[in-house]
Write a protein that holds these residues in place. Structure first.
Motif, short mmCIF file in Angstrom:
data_model
loop_
_atom_site.label_atom_id
_atom_site.label_comp_id
_atom_site.label_asym_id
_atom_site.label_seq_id
_atom_site.Cartn_x
_atom_site.Cartn_y
_atom_site.Cartn_z
N TYR A 128 0.85 -1.19 0.00
CA TYR A 128 0.00 0.00 0.00
C TYR A 128 0.88 1.24 0.00
O TYR A 128 1.91 1.26 0.66
CB TYR A 128 -0.87 0.06 1.27
N SER A 129 0.44 2.27 -0.69
CA SER A 129 1.05 3.58 -0.52
C SER A 129 0.18 4.34 0.49
O SER A 129 -1.02 4.07 0.60
CB SER A 129 1.15 4.34 -1.84
N TYR A 130 0.78 5.25 1.21
CA TYR A 130 0.02 5.99 2.21
C TYR A 130 0.71 7.32 2.51
O TYR A 130 1.88 7.53 2.19
CB TYR A 130 -0.11 5.18 3.51
N SER A 131 -0.03 8.18 3.13
CA SER A 131 0.56 9.36 3.74
C SER A 131 -0.07 9.47 5.12
O SER A 131 -1.14 8.94 5.38
CB SER A 131 0.28 10.61 2.91
N GLY A 132 0.63 10.09 6.02
CA GLY A 132 0.14 10.18 7.39
C GLY A 132 1.02 9.40 8.33
O GLY A 132 2.18 9.14 8.05
N ASP A 133 0.45 8.99 9.44
CA ASP A 133 1.17 8.31 10.51
C ASP A 133 1.12 6.80 10.33
O ASP A 133 0.07 6.18 10.51
CB ASP A 133 0.56 8.71 11.86
N THR B 170 5.27 3.55 2.23
CA THR B 170 4.76 2.25 1.83
C THR B 170 4.48 1.38 3.05
O THR B 170 5.28 1.36 3.99
CB THR B 170 5.79 1.51 0.93
N ILE B 171 3.36 0.69 3.02
CA ILE B 171 3.04 -0.32 4.03
C ILE B 171 3.06 -1.67 3.34
O ILE B 171 2.46 -1.84 2.27
CB ILE B 171 1.67 -0.06 4.68
N GLU C 41 -3.67 3.60 -0.38
CA GLU C 41 -4.08 3.00 -1.65
C GLU C 41 -3.35 1.67 -1.85
O GLU C 41 -2.13 1.60 -1.72
CB GLU C 41 -3.73 3.95 -2.81
N LEU C 42 -4.13 0.63 -2.16
CA LEU C 42 -3.55 -0.66 -2.47
C LEU C 42 -2.83 -0.57 -3.80
O LEU C 42 -3.42 -0.18 -4.81
CB LEU C 42 -4.64 -1.74 -2.53
N LYS C 43 -1.55 -0.91 -3.81
CA LYS C 43 -0.77 -0.91 -5.05
C LYS C 43 -0.71 -2.28 -5.67
O LYS C 43 -0.76 -2.42 -6.89
CB LYS C 43 0.66 -0.40 -4.77
N THR C 44 -0.57 -3.31 -4.84
CA THR C 44 -0.52 -4.67 -5.35
C THR C 44 -0.87 -5.64 -4.25
O THR C 44 -0.61 -5.38 -3.07
CB THR C 44 0.89 -5.01 -5.93
#
Length: 87
Positions: A8-13, A46-47, A80-83
């Protein structure tokens, strides 16, 4: 044994997001047939999530459960799920 990997891509904590996922999604995974293990890690943007399952069908069911949970509980957040892969 089969695994489910999601990126997942993300922004925030990241810590907050990971805690929310562990509190919400992990119990769902644990209640599903074939659950073996779960792990999550984060980088700056990235998560990465990994779960282990007894069968490919169990991993596919987990993938569907994860997508539904993220859509319901993290929509509106900057994630957002990337893969997602099963193997």
């Amino acid at each position: 044994m089969h695994g489910r990997f999601a990126k997942y891509s993300y922004s925030g904590d990241a810590q907050e997001l990971a805690a929310r996922v562990e509190e919400g999604l992990l119990p769902i995974f644990q209640s599903q047939p074939g659950f073996k293990a779960y792990s999550v890690m984060a980088t700056e943007d990235t998560i990465l999530s990994f779960s282990a399952w007894s069968s490919a069908a169990d991993a596919e069911a987990a993938n569907e459960a994860a997508a539904a949970w993220v859509a319901e509980n993290l929509s509106g957040d900057d994630i957002e799920l990337k893969t997602a892969k099963i193997g």
